[in-house]
Design a protein around this motif. Sequence first.
Motif, PDB file in Angstrom:
ATOM      1  N   MET A 117       0.751  -1.205   0.079  1.00  0.00           N
ATOM      2  CA  MET A 117       0.066   0.143   0.053  1.00  0.00           C
ATOM      3  C   MET A 117       0.923   1.278  -0.017  1.00  0.00           C
ATOM      4  N   SER A 118       0.658   2.131  -0.879  1.00  0.00           N
ATOM      5  CA  SER A 118       1.230   3.363  -0.967  1.00  0.00           C
ATOM      6  C   SER A 118       0.476   4.558  -0.548  1.00  0.00           C
ATOM      7  N   ASP A 119       0.819   5.593   0.107  1.00  0.00           N
ATOM      8  CA  ASP A 119       0.058   6.747   0.263  1.00  0.00           C
ATOM      9  C   ASP A 119       0.352   7.509  -0.722  1.00  0.00           C
ATOM     10  N   LEU A 120      -0.343   8.909  -0.735  1.00  0.00           N
ATOM     11  CA  LEU A 120      -0.138   9.933  -1.681  1.00  0.00           C
ATOM     12  C   LEU A 120       1.128  10.519  -1.775  1.00  0.00           C
ATOM     13  N   ALA A 121       1.772  10.572  -0.951  1.00  0.00           N
ATOM     14  CA  ALA A 121       3.188  11.387  -1.107  1.00  0.00           C
ATOM     15  C   ALA A 121       3.943  10.349  -1.839  1.00  0.00           C
ATOM     16  N   GLN A 122       4.071   9.047  -1.653  1.00  0.00           N
ATOM     17  CA  GLN A 122       4.810   8.046  -2.097  1.00  0.00           C
ATOM     18  C   GLN A 122       4.373   7.968  -3.502  1.00  0.00           C
ATOM     19  N   ALA A 123       3.259   7.986  -3.815  1.00  0.00           N
ATOM     20  CA  ALA A 123       2.784   8.001  -5.263  1.00  0.00           C
ATOM     21  C   ALA A 123       3.222   9.074  -5.970  1.00  0.00           C
ATOM     22  N   ARG A 124       3.186  10.472  -5.475  1.00  0.00           N
ATOM     23  CA  ARG A 124       3.623  11.746  -6.011  1.00  0.00           C
ATOM     24  C   ARG A 124       5.105  11.453  -6.364  1.00  0.00           C
ATOM     25  N   ALA A 125       6.115  11.032  -5.286  1.00  0.00           N
ATOM     26  CA  ALA A 125       7.392  10.833  -5.684  1.00  0.00           C
ATOM     27  C   ALA A 125       7.654   9.760  -6.790  1.00  0.00           C
ATOM     28  N   ALA A 126       6.888   8.540  -6.745  1.00  0.00           N
ATOM     29  CA  ALA A 126       7.050   7.535  -7.779  1.00  0.00           C
ATOM     30  C   ALA A 126       6.836   8.342  -9.209  1.00  0.00           C
ATOM     31  N   LYS A 127       5.609   8.962  -9.035  1.00  0.00           N
ATOM     32  CA  LYS A 127       5.239   9.642 -10.315  1.00  0.00           C
ATOM     33  C   LYS A 127       6.292  10.421 -11.076  1.00  0.00           C
ATOM     34  N   ASP A 177       9.584   2.356  -7.149  1.00  0.00           N
ATOM     35  CA  ASP A 177      10.113   2.817  -5.738  1.00  0.00           C
ATOM     36  C   ASP A 177       9.117   2.096  -5.001  1.00  0.00           C
ATOM     37  N   GLY A 178       8.735   0.963  -5.235  1.00  0.00           N
ATOM     38  CA  GLY A 178       7.571   0.280  -4.099  1.00  0.00           C
ATOM     39  C   GLY A 178       6.203   0.610  -4.612  1.00  0.00           C
ATOM     40  N   VAL A 179       6.024   1.444  -5.528  1.00  0.00           N
ATOM     41  CA  VAL A 179       4.531   1.889  -5.840  1.00  0.00           C
ATOM     42  C   VAL A 179       4.033   1.278  -7.170  1.00  0.00           C
ATOM     43  N   ASP A 180       2.713   0.829  -7.121  1.00  0.00           N
ATOM     44  CA  ASP A 180       2.351  -0.068  -8.279  1.00  0.00           C
ATOM     45  C   ASP A 180       1.986   1.045  -9.211  1.00  0.00           C
ATOM     46  N   VAL A 181       2.371   0.473 -10.725  1.00  0.00           N
ATOM     47  CA  VAL A 181       2.093   1.387 -11.747  1.00  0.00           C
ATOM     48  C   VAL A 181       1.034   0.376 -12.534  1.00  0.00           C
ATOM     49  N   ARG A 182      -0.024   1.124 -13.106  1.00  0.00           N
ATOM     50  CA  ARG A 182      -0.880   0.602 -13.973  1.00  0.00           C
ATOM     51  C   ARG A 182      -0.844   1.126 -15.482  1.00  0.00           C
ATOM     52  N   ILE A 183      -0.536   0.264 -16.106  1.00  0.00           N
ATOM     53  CA  ILE A 183      -0.160   0.646 -17.757  1.00  0.00           C
ATOM     54  C   ILE A 183      -1.750   0.435 -18.484  1.00  0.00           C
ATOM     55  N   VAL A 184      -2.000   1.465 -19.260  1.00  0.00           N
ATOM     56  CA  VAL A 184      -3.523   1.631 -19.743  1.00  0.00           C
ATOM     57  C   VAL A 184      -3.059   2.013 -21.327  1.00  0.00           C
TER      58      VAL A 184
END
Length: 72
Positions: free
Chosen positions: A1-11, A56-63
């Motif tokens: 599970m990733s929080d919003l801050a982790q997802a932003r950094a991964a993005k 960085d441990g955050v899931d990526v969904r490719i569409v």
Amino acid sequence: MSDLAQARAAKEHLAAEVGERDGVVGIGLERLPDGYGVRVNVRDAHAAEQVPATVDGVDVRIVVVGTIRAEG
């Protein structure tokens, strides 16, 4: 599970890595049942193969969305 801050950094990390590649048409955040992830819109399956499934441990969904064109 990733929080919003982790997802932003991964993005940001993913955008720097693959954002300018041919076939990548958009990178954003996505709400998931257990937190946040990164969504990458690509033109075709070949472009999809160039994007990692996690960053960085955050899931990526490719569409695969095809070619995006402006109307008018």
